[in-house]
Structures are given as structure tokens and as C-alpha cells.
Scaffold this active site. Structure first.
Site, PDB file in Angstrom:
ATOM      1  CB  CYS A 115       6.988  -2.672  -0.818  1.00 52.07           C
ATOM      2  SG  CYS A 115       7.426  -1.050  -0.167  1.00 52.07           S
ATOM      3  CG  HIS A 256       4.253  -4.426   2.108  1.00 51.42           C
ATOM      4  ND1 HIS A 256       5.343  -4.089   2.867  1.00 51.42           N
ATOM      5  CD2 HIS A 256       3.975  -3.333   1.341  1.00 51.42           C
ATOM      6  CE1 HIS A 256       5.704  -2.847   2.566  1.00 51.42           C
ATOM      7  NE2 HIS A 256       4.890  -2.376   1.650  1.00 51.42           N
ATOM      8  CG  ASN A 286       5.604   0.603   4.067  1.00 47.74           C
ATOM      9  OD1 ASN A 286       6.512  -0.228   4.057  1.00 47.74           O
ATOM     10  ND2 ASN A 286       4.897   0.911   3.000  1.00 47.74           N
TER      11      ASN A 286
HETATM   12  O1  UT7 Z   1       4.764   0.098   0.170  1.00 50.32           O
HETATM   13  C1  UT7 Z   1       3.843   0.838  -0.590  1.00 50.32           C
HETATM   14  C2  UT7 Z   1       3.968   2.280  -0.188  1.00 50.32           C
HETATM   15  N1  UT7 Z   1       2.729   2.995  -0.339  1.00 50.32           N
HETATM   16  C3  UT7 Z   1       1.898   3.254   0.682  1.00 50.32           C
HETATM   17  O2  UT7 Z   1       2.084   2.847   1.791  1.00 50.32           O
HETATM   18  C4  UT7 Z   1       0.693   4.133   0.383  1.00 50.32           C
HETATM   19  C5  UT7 Z   1      -0.608   3.470   0.259  1.00 50.32           C
HETATM   20  N2  UT7 Z   1      -1.654   4.491   0.342  1.00 50.32           N
HETATM   21  C6  UT7 Z   1      -2.100   4.938   1.540  1.00 50.32           C
HETATM   22  O3  UT7 Z   1      -1.713   4.428   2.575  1.00 50.32           O
HETATM   23  C7  UT7 Z   1      -3.121   6.050   1.554  1.00 50.32           C
HETATM   24  O4  UT7 Z   1      -3.501   6.393   0.226  1.00 50.32           O
HETATM   25  C8  UT7 Z   1      -2.569   7.318   2.284  1.00 50.32           C
HETATM   26  C9  UT7 Z   1      -2.495   7.034   3.776  1.00 50.32           C
HETATM   27  C10 UT7 Z   1      -1.209   7.696   1.733  1.00 50.32           C
HETATM   28  C11 UT7 Z   1      -3.524   8.497   2.082  1.00 50.32           C
HETATM   29  O5  UT7 Z   1      -4.820   8.156   2.531  1.00 50.32           O
HETATM   30  P1  UT7 Z   1      -6.079   8.528   1.610  1.00 50.32           P
HETATM   31  O6  UT7 Z   1      -7.269   8.167   2.378  1.00 50.32           O
HETATM   32  O7  UT7 Z   1      -5.874   7.867   0.277  1.00 50.32           O
HETATM   33  O8  UT7 Z   1      -5.996  10.117   1.551  1.00 50.32           O
HETATM   34  P2  UT7 Z   1      -5.773  11.073   0.284  1.00 50.32           P
HETATM   35  O9  UT7 Z   1      -4.423  10.898  -0.312  1.00 50.32           O
HETATM   36  O10 UT7 Z   1      -6.954  10.979  -0.623  1.00 50.32           O
HETATM   37  O11 UT7 Z   1      -5.804  12.495   1.007  1.00 50.32           O
HETATM   38  C12 UT7 Z   1      -6.974  12.960   1.719  1.00 50.32           C
HETATM   39  C13 UT7 Z   1      -6.648  14.311   2.341  1.00 50.32           C
HETATM   40  C14 UT7 Z   1      -5.989  15.288   1.360  1.00 50.32           C
HETATM   41  O12 UT7 Z   1      -6.490  16.567   1.652  1.00 50.32           O
HETATM   42  P3  UT7 Z   1      -7.692  17.195   0.768  1.00 50.32           P
HETATM   43  O13 UT7 Z   1      -7.158  17.262  -0.641  1.00 50.32           O
HETATM   44  O14 UT7 Z   1      -8.844  16.266   0.932  1.00 50.32           O
HETATM   45  O15 UT7 Z   1      -7.904  18.543   1.411  1.00 50.32           O
HETATM   46  C15 UT7 Z   1      -4.526  15.241   1.723  1.00 50.32           C
HETATM   47  O16 UT7 Z   1      -3.847  16.440   1.417  1.00 50.32           O
HETATM   48  O17 UT7 Z   1      -5.703  14.131   3.401  1.00 50.32           O
HETATM   49  C16 UT7 Z   1      -4.600  15.054   3.219  1.00 50.32           C
HETATM   50  N3  UT7 Z   1      -3.407  14.466   3.821  1.00 50.32           N
HETATM   51  C17 UT7 Z   1      -3.101  14.603   5.124  1.00 50.32           C
HETATM   52  N4  UT7 Z   1      -3.725  15.257   6.133  1.00 50.32           N
HETATM   53  C18 UT7 Z   1      -3.150  15.211   7.349  1.00 50.32           C
HETATM   54  C19 UT7 Z   1      -2.464  13.698   3.224  1.00 50.32           C
HETATM   55  N5  UT7 Z   1      -1.527  13.328   4.127  1.00 50.32           N
HETATM   56  C20 UT7 Z   1      -1.908  13.885   5.314  1.00 50.32           C
HETATM   57  C21 UT7 Z   1      -1.360  13.858   6.617  1.00 50.32           C
HETATM   58  N6  UT7 Z   1      -2.005  14.523   7.596  1.00 50.32           N
HETATM   59  N7  UT7 Z   1      -0.225  13.184   6.919  1.00 50.32           N
END
Ligand code: UT7
Length: 329
Positions: A115, A256, A286
Site C-alpha cells: 500500500c 492512504h 481500501n
Molecule cells: O493497507 C493496509 C491494510 N490494513 C488494514 O487496512 C487494516 C488496519 N487495521 C484495521 O483497520 C483494524 O484493525 C480492523 C478494522 C481490521 C479491526 O478493527 P479492531 O478494532 O482492531 O478490531 P479487532 O481486530 O481487535 O477485533 C475486535 C473483534 C474481534 O472479536 P473478539 O475477539 O473481540 O470477540 C474480531 O473477531 O471484532 C471481531 N471482528 C469482526 N466482527 C464483526 C473482526 N472482523 C469483524 C467483522 N465483523 N468484519
């Protein structure tokens, strides 16, 4: 001291027609519109049809950008194509753009570095122009992220979309204010935070690892989040210092389009009001290499930049890599 300076002469984009809403994704994934909007800011994204050519999408964005710049294919002498989803392992997309647009006299290559690759391609194109080795460069960023995202993995499937963007960079005429004033960038070698584990030379694709879905992106979202917030803010202050301006003098920031929360947290650390930050990730998600040129295209078409204004492109991604480029428009 550079021989020549760089001007943003025109911009363009291409979006596949099919729009996929958060609601659509809930039909196949354990997710919700509320979760996606709250955690990312994304509402819709565009998906290319299976078998679509990424090089052709990039060529369409380049065609639009050339028209915007009032230039023709005869003017182009360099094509840079930033992507992580090339049509083939070989050949590379820039050569297919040359064929698609029938560009008679151009050199070119792909930048395959995640990216941050689009901003790195912009830096490289600018150095060709500054050295007098090119006068008109197509800097294309285009990705079909749906070809490398696991549709069954909710932690990545909701984030990405497909799109192409292009900026035409030209040699600035004598007396013009347009210039590239600063560049930053760096690497923190990593193959765990954001990786496609198989399909490369280290782990060639086999039936076994295909069945294990190793050909799709695996991501530690939280790690990317922390890294991105930090790199976003530090790059803006470093680039402004290099250019001899204050962050508050930036007319717009073109980041980005990774996640609304990442961008907002980062901006809070800089002396820049949020309304100066271009964000369109709600509509497109993205799109990797395409996010920065598409956001710049939208900003310019919406009258957010006048000649002489300062703006910065800032990106980060797999690698881990980061890059910025600060221009006077
Ligand atoms: O170009 C670079 C590419 N990278 C990116 O764009 C990623 C950058 N990171 C992010 O945007 C964020 O870290 C995410 C949006 C991917 C995740 O957000 P977060 O606030 O960091 O959530 P998390 O990974 O800590 O997950 C929190 C909870 C988890 O459940 P538990 O373990 O708390 O029960 C995940 O399993 O959210 C759950 N989860 C979802 N729930 C509903 C993860 N994805 C989803 C989803 N829908 N799509």
C-alpha cells in the site's frame, strides 16, 4: 540541486461498476453494517468482475488522467504501475498499459511494494523528471484486491475494494511554482503482520496450501493499526520540516484510505484540522495502490486545491513500509 521540477498535470480514475454494500456482505459473513461502519468507516466498495484485467483498469484511469492534463499518448515517456495484484507473475502491468493505450515511446515498470507502493512510485517518477530522464510520467495505482482477499475471512473481506487511479506528472515549466518539496520513507522488514503466505518462490502454490487458503492475505489488523497511526503522524512532521513549512500550512492531506479511525487518530497528533484530510473510504474501502491517486483526483475535481497550495500524500502498508511526498501544486 535538481535540474527540473515536477508538476501534477492531471488526474483520473476507473471504478468497476458493481457496488457491494455492508448489508450485502452480511449475507455471507458473520458481520454487520454497524460493526463495519463503527470500526472502519466503510459503507460500500466496488468489485471487479472475475477475470477482469487490472492492467486495463489502470489504462482506463491513465486515459482519463491524460485527457484531464490535455496531453496525448505521444507525450508519455514513462509508465509506473503500483500494484500488489498484477494480471500475471510475468509480464508486468506497465507493459500491458503501453500496449492497451498504444503509447509509442515509453519506458516503464511496476512497483510491487504494497500500500505504500503508490507514493514510492510517485517519488521515483519525480526523480526521473528532476534528473531530466523523463518529461511526462503516468503514475498509475491499480488493484483488484478481491483476487487476494479471502471472501470467508471477515477480518479482511469487509475492508477492501477494487479500483484504479492515475496522476500524470510532468516537468514543470520554468517560472512555475509547482514542485515536489519533500519525501520521506522507510522499511521495517516483516512477513507476519500483512502477508500472502503462499504462491511466491519460497512457498510455491500447491493443491495442499491452496486448500488451506494460503494464497489469500493474512493480516494482524491491530498491528497495522498501531504502525499506521505512528507512521502517518511522524511522516507529516518530517516532510513539513524538510519542506520548511508548518503542518498547518498544508491545504490538504491525501492519505492512504486505510480506516477512518486510523486517519482520525493520526490527525489528532498533528496540527491539522480533520476537514483538510481527504477521505473517500466510505465509498470505496481500501483499494491499496489506487487509494492515493483516487483521493487526489477527487480533491482536485472538487476544487480543494489551487495552484501554489501545499499538499502531502502519505501511505503505509505491507513490508512494513511507509512513504510520503509533499508537493506545491
Ligand atoms: O493497507 C493496509 C491494510 N490494513 C488494514 O487496512 C487494516 C488496519 N487495521 C484495521 O483497520 C483494524 O484493525 C480492523 C478494522 C481490521 C479491526 O478493527 P479492531 O478494532 O482492531 O478490531 P479487532 O481486530 O481487535 O477485533 C475486535 C473483534 C474481534 O472479536 P473478539 O475477539 O473481540 O470477540 C474480531 O473477531 O471484532 C471481531 N471482528 C469482526 N466482527 C464483526 C473482526 N472482523 C469483524 C467483522 N465483523 N468484519
Amino acid at each position: 540541486m535538481s535540474l527540473y521540477q515536477v508538476r501534477v498535470a492531471g488526474t483520473g480514475r476507473f471504478l468497476p461498476e458493481r457496488i457491494v454494500t455492508n448489508e450485502d456482505l452480511t449475507k455471507t459473513l458473520d458481520t454487520s453494517d454497524e460493526w463495519i461502519v463503527k470500526r472502519t468507516g466503510i459503507k460500500t466498495r466496488h468489485y471487479a468482475e472475475p477475470g477482469a484485467s487490472n492492467a486495463k483498469m489502470g489504462a482506463e484511469a491513465a486515459r482519463a488522467a491524460l485527457e484531464d492534463a490535455k496531453l496525448t499518448v505521444d507525450d508519455v515517456d514513462l509508465i509506473l504501475f503500483a500494484t500488489v495484484t498484477p494480471d500475471y507473475r510475468l509480464p508486468f502491468c506497465a507493459s500491458l498499459v503501453q500496449r492497451e493505450l498504444n503509447i509509442p515511446n515509453a519506458n516503464g515498470f511496476d512497483v510491487f511494494s504494497g500500500c505504500a507502493g503508490y507514493v514510492q512510485a510517485t517519488q521515483t517518477a519525480s526523480q526521473f523528471i528532476r534528473a531530466g530522464a523523463a518529461k511526462t510520467v503516468l503514475v498509475i495505482g491499480s488493484d483488484i484486491m478481491t483476487s487476494i482477499i479471502d471472501p470467508k475471512d471477515r477480518s479482511t473481506a469487509v475492508l477492501f475494494g477494487d479500483a484504479a487511479g492515475c496522476v500524470v506528472l510532468t516537468r514543470a515549466e520554468e517560472g512555475s511554482d509547482s514542485a515536489l518539496l519533500a519525501m520521506t520513507g522507510g522499511l521495517k522488514g516483516d512477513d507476519e503482520v500483512l502477508v500472502i503466505p503462499t504462491g511466491g518462490s519460497k512457498n510455491p502454490l500447491t493443491k495442499e496450501n491452496y486448500d488451506e487458503r494460503g494464497h489469500y492475505v493474512v493480516m494482524k489488523g491491530r498491528d497495522v493499526f498501531r504502525f499506521a497511526v505512528d507512521r502517518f503522524a511522524t511522516q507529516i512532521s518530517e516532510a513539513c520540516e524538510q519542506a520548511g513549512i508548518k503542518p498547518s500550512e498544508l491545504k490538504i492531506v491525501v492519505p492512504h484510505q486505510v480506516n477512518r479511525r486510523i486517519i482520525e487518530s493520526a490527525v489528532r497528533r498533528c496540527d491539522i484540522p480533520l476537514d483538510r484530510v481527504i477521505m473517500n473510504l466510505d465509498k470505496f474501502g481500501n483499494t491499496s495502490g489506487a487509494t492515493v491517486p483516487m483521493a487526489l483526483d477527487e480533491a482536485i475535481k472538487n476544487g480543494r486545491l489551487d495552484r501554489g497550495d501545499y499538499f502531502i500524500m502519505v501511505a503505509f502498508g505491507s513490508g512494513l513500509a511507509w512513504a510520503s511526498a509533499l508537493f506545491r501544486y
